[in-house]
Structure formats: structure tokens, C-alpha cells
Enzyme design. Sequence first.
Site, PDB file in Angstrom:
ATOM      1  N   VAL A  87       0.960  -1.023   0.068  1.00 29.22           N
ATOM      2  CA  VAL A  87       0.194   0.197  -0.059  1.00 29.22           C
ATOM      3  C   VAL A  87       0.848   1.423  -0.068  1.00 29.22           C
ATOM      4  O   VAL A  87       0.406   2.194  -0.901  1.00 29.22           O
ATOM      5  CB  VAL A  87      -0.923  -0.071   1.270  1.00 29.22           C
ATOM      6  CG1 VAL A  87      -1.743   1.208   1.307  1.00 29.22           C
ATOM      7  CG2 VAL A  87      -1.861  -1.073   0.933  1.00 29.22           C
ATOM      8  N   LYS A 143      -7.102   0.040   9.640  1.00 27.18           N
ATOM      9  CA  LYS A 143      -8.303  -0.403  10.228  1.00 27.18           C
ATOM     10  C   LYS A 143      -8.055  -1.152  11.734  1.00 27.18           C
ATOM     11  O   LYS A 143      -9.081  -1.002  12.485  1.00 27.18           O
ATOM     12  CB  LYS A 143      -9.154  -1.530   9.452  1.00 27.18           C
ATOM     13  CG  LYS A 143      -8.482  -2.712   9.137  1.00 27.18           C
ATOM     14  CD  LYS A 143      -9.014  -3.587   8.088  1.00 27.18           C
ATOM     15  CE  LYS A 143      -8.040  -4.798   7.832  1.00 27.18           C
ATOM     16  NZ  LYS A 143      -6.987  -4.515   7.000  1.00 27.18           N
ATOM     17  N   GLU A 159     -10.127   6.991   5.294  1.00 28.10           N
ATOM     18  CA  GLU A 159     -11.022   6.447   4.473  1.00 28.10           C
ATOM     19  C   GLU A 159     -10.617   5.161   3.895  1.00 28.10           C
ATOM     20  O   GLU A 159     -11.460   4.398   3.762  1.00 28.10           O
ATOM     21  CB  GLU A 159     -11.033   7.311   3.152  1.00 28.10           C
ATOM     22  CG  GLU A 159     -12.182   7.170   2.166  1.00 28.10           C
ATOM     23  CD  GLU A 159     -13.679   6.832   2.619  1.00 28.10           C
ATOM     24  OE1 GLU A 159     -14.288   5.774   2.704  1.00 28.10           O
ATOM     25  OE2 GLU A 159     -14.023   7.958   2.694  1.00 28.10           O
ATOM     26  N   GLY A 207     -11.308  -0.489   1.025  1.00 29.27           N
ATOM     27  CA  GLY A 207     -10.262  -0.073   0.298  1.00 29.27           C
ATOM     28  C   GLY A 207     -10.542   0.964  -0.454  1.00 29.27           C
ATOM     29  O   GLY A 207     -10.579   2.181   0.065  1.00 29.27           O
ATOM     30  N   ILE A 258     -13.444   2.116  -2.082  1.00 26.65           N
ATOM     31  CA  ILE A 258     -14.476   2.473  -2.043  1.00 26.65           C
ATOM     32  C   ILE A 258     -14.874   3.762  -1.142  1.00 26.65           C
ATOM     33  O   ILE A 258     -14.681   3.554   0.266  1.00 26.65           O
ATOM     34  CB  ILE A 258     -15.408   1.430  -1.691  1.00 26.65           C
ATOM     35  CG1 ILE A 258     -15.648   0.252  -2.595  1.00 26.65           C
ATOM     36  CG2 ILE A 258     -17.037   1.917  -1.846  1.00 26.65           C
ATOM     37  CD1 ILE A 258     -16.070  -1.104  -2.117  1.00 26.65           C
ATOM     38  N   GLY A 316      -3.206 -14.149  -4.738  1.00 28.16           N
ATOM     39  CA  GLY A 316      -2.998 -12.994  -3.848  1.00 28.16           C
ATOM     40  C   GLY A 316      -4.023 -12.500  -3.053  1.00 28.16           C
ATOM     41  O   GLY A 316      -3.750 -11.439  -2.500  1.00 28.16           O
ATOM     42  N   LYS A 343     -13.546  -3.533  10.517  1.00 23.34           N
ATOM     43  CA  LYS A 343     -14.314  -2.670   9.373  1.00 23.34           C
ATOM     44  C   LYS A 343     -15.747  -2.191  10.109  1.00 23.34           C
ATOM     45  O   LYS A 343     -16.149  -1.084   9.974  1.00 23.34           O
ATOM     46  CB  LYS A 343     -14.290  -3.126   8.106  1.00 23.34           C
ATOM     47  CG  LYS A 343     -12.828  -3.148   7.673  1.00 23.34           C
ATOM     48  CD  LYS A 343     -12.968  -3.910   6.469  1.00 23.34           C
ATOM     49  CE  LYS A 343     -11.433  -4.177   5.742  1.00 23.34           C
ATOM     50  NZ  LYS A 343     -11.599  -5.078   4.425  1.00 23.34           N
ATOM     51  N   GLY A 375      -6.376  -4.129  -2.499  1.00 19.16           N
ATOM     52  CA  GLY A 375      -5.230  -3.782  -3.599  1.00 19.16           C
ATOM     53  C   GLY A 375      -4.731  -2.639  -3.332  1.00 19.16           C
ATOM     54  O   GLY A 375      -5.068  -1.653  -2.941  1.00 19.16           O
TER      55      GLY A 375
END
Length: 428
Positions: free
Chosen positions: A17, A107, A131, A136, A138, A189, A207, A304
Site C-alpha cells: 500500500v 483498520k 477512508e 479499500g 470505495i 494473492g 471494519k 489492492g
Amino acid sequence: METQKTIRAALLGCGTVGGGVYKLLNRRKEELADKTGASLEISAVLVHNINKRREGVDPSLLTDDFERIAGDPSIDIVIEVMGGIEPARTMILRSLRAGKNVVTANKDLIAVHGTELLDAARENGVDLLFEAAVAGGIPVIRPLKQCLAANELSDVVGIVNGTTNYILTRMFEENMDFGEALEGAKELGYAEADPTADIEGLDAGRKMAILASTAFHSPVVFDDVYTEGITKISSSDIKYAKEFDCVIKLLGIARERQEQIEVYVCPMLIPAEHPLATVRGSFNAVFVHGDAVDDVMFYGRGAGELPTASAVAGDVIDVMRNMEYGCTGRIGCGCYRAVPVKQFRDVKNKFFIRMQVTNRPGVLAAIAGELGSHKVSISKVVQKVITKESAELVIVTEDVKEYHMSEALEDLKKLEPVREISSVIRSC
């Protein structure tokens, strides 16, 4: 001509990330200046090993010394993408108390210490945005806090873990068993070498704690969330779901009912016509109901490198804009209420129960009587004869409190004709 301001940022972590955030912010460097009125410069990247080569990252920015970041007054934004509770919590608190704005994708941390961190941000007049901690790429946290702020929200229901959704999709569409679908997820993955947090519902539970706190303006932490995973879902359960024109999804559910918050994660049978039933593969979706807006659904890539980086970068842009207009800290925790979280034992759900029983007269009546004694009403029964001596019995119940169902199941196991309770799945 007025000289454009430069805002300096530090990146904590440079894994999948972190690398995606670095690349995306650099790719959008010129547009950032147009969108925010300031240029962004990443001036430090905190890593464990400064000698490890990181593709596309300037080696001169790498440091393993957090003090270089904490003690640098020119750094305005700290972007935390390390994950885990510590040392991320300590580093974020120090950054906030030093007057630095923070963007995080963590998170685990927000689900446990979110209130503490948001209080520190408020006390120091800076932003703490997260966010990317849920779903992810969204956008859902910002819409809940801003776009839907005029609503009284009552329901937040979501598929918020792409790994489990991928596994259940493969099981449903390709008639795979759980183990085979999990191995496929690992090969692509989507699942870690140790997939426990995903398949046991823990990731989704974190979450949902964040979503419930945000939607209902009351602190909810991970320990408040009942979690149940998908490891017990079998191909037989999938076949019955198809027969009932349903699908099985790992759902996170947060509801406010009668001034109490219900929040839990578990596999559920949902009707094929429900919008969440069509969410396939590794995609996520969050379904929200408000008194003014009615039903809204947010859908997209839930994880991702670049989808998550998209959410992080969006928060960075928001912070930069706030800095330019001198209004950091304008949208903080939002938890101005103290609504109790209902004990899960008192939550009501419908249930799908599949059991193996002796094939003889009177068995169904005995089971129905036992369920009735525990206030469990039956809405549907399917019985399939396996042999002359045995049958498979499927019962779908009406809404019943969790503790009544739990007690009923314990007593059903003691009935002589009940050979095995093969599965118990909640149903919408």
C-alpha cells in the site's frame, strides 16, 4: 506572481500500500497543485530496512528513525500505512500532538483506538482521516460523515472482505468446496499465507466497528462486534442456497434499533434479488439506509495496491485543501452520542439449520416441539431421504433471539433421532 506553497509529507511504511501511495501521489503531482493550490513533497519514508531496494522510491528519502519525522516541524502530513497497533498508535499520537495532520489506512488501530486518536486530533486542531481503513478504494467514510449527514441512518450492511467474497463466489459458481476455493484465493494473492483474519471474520469485524461508530455517532470498538467466519460453509449449504434462490455472503451488519446498536459479522443467506447478492469475486459493497435518502449502495474494489492508495491519496488531498483554507480539524470524530451496543445474545435473526436425522415417523414433530419450547417458529421445512434409515432435514426459522436459538440447538443435539447438526447459518 504569488509563489505556490509546498506541503511536506512523510510516509510511514512502504509495503504494497505504501508503495502504491508513493507512486500515485507522484503520478498526480501536477494535478495536486491545481486541485489544492499547493504542491506536495514527500520528504521522508519510514521503513524497517533502509538497505532494501524499493522500486520507484527515491533511496535518499528512506529512514528507519521516526524521530527524524516527529521532530521535523516542516512536515505537515504523516501518512501511516504500516498496519498493526504498535508502534503505529504511538507514532500517530506523537504526530497529532506535534500539530501534524494524519492520514491512515490502519483498520486494526482505528477499530480499537479510534476515539483516542480522534480526540487527540480535535485537541490539536488537525485532521485524522481514514477512508482507506474500510472497503479499500470505495468511498464510504466521507459519504457517511458528509454527504449523508442530514440523515438519521438505521442500517449499514456490507460485504467488506474481498477474500471471503471471492471464496464464496467460487464455491457458488464453480461448485468448489471451501478448501479448494481458499487455495485459489491464495494463488491469486487475495488470501494471505495465514488467512485467519479474513476467513474467521476478524477483518470484517474491525471494519464494521468503524462503520458503526461513523454511522451512528457513538463509539463502537472491535470487542463489541460478534464475529463468525466462513470455514464451516459446505458445498451442501451452497446447494440449498441455490434451491432457495439465495446466495451465501459474509455480511457485516450494523443497525440501530430502539436506541441500541446491533453490530456483527457472519455468513448469511440472502435472497438472489438483494443488491448485495450480485457482488461477486473480490469486490466489496456497503448498503446504507437513511430516513431521507432511503437506500444507497457503495460498490467497488475493496483492497489492492492502487484502490487502497486511491483512498489514501484522496484523504491527503482533503487535508491539503483544509490546510490551504485554514480549516483542519473541521470534521472530527462525530461521536456525540453514547448509544449502548446490544448484547449479541439478544439480537434477532432467522436461521437455516441443516441436520441429519433418523428416518422414521414422528421425528419432525419431535424436533418442531423442541424448537417451539424455545420460542423458535418454523417457516420452511425440506426433508430429503438419504437411506431407509436416515434423512437430511433443513429447517428455516422465523426471527428468534440468538440465545433462544443457541439453547434450542443444545437441546436438539440431545434428541435421540438427531444424529448431527451439520450447519447453522443466519438468514435475511
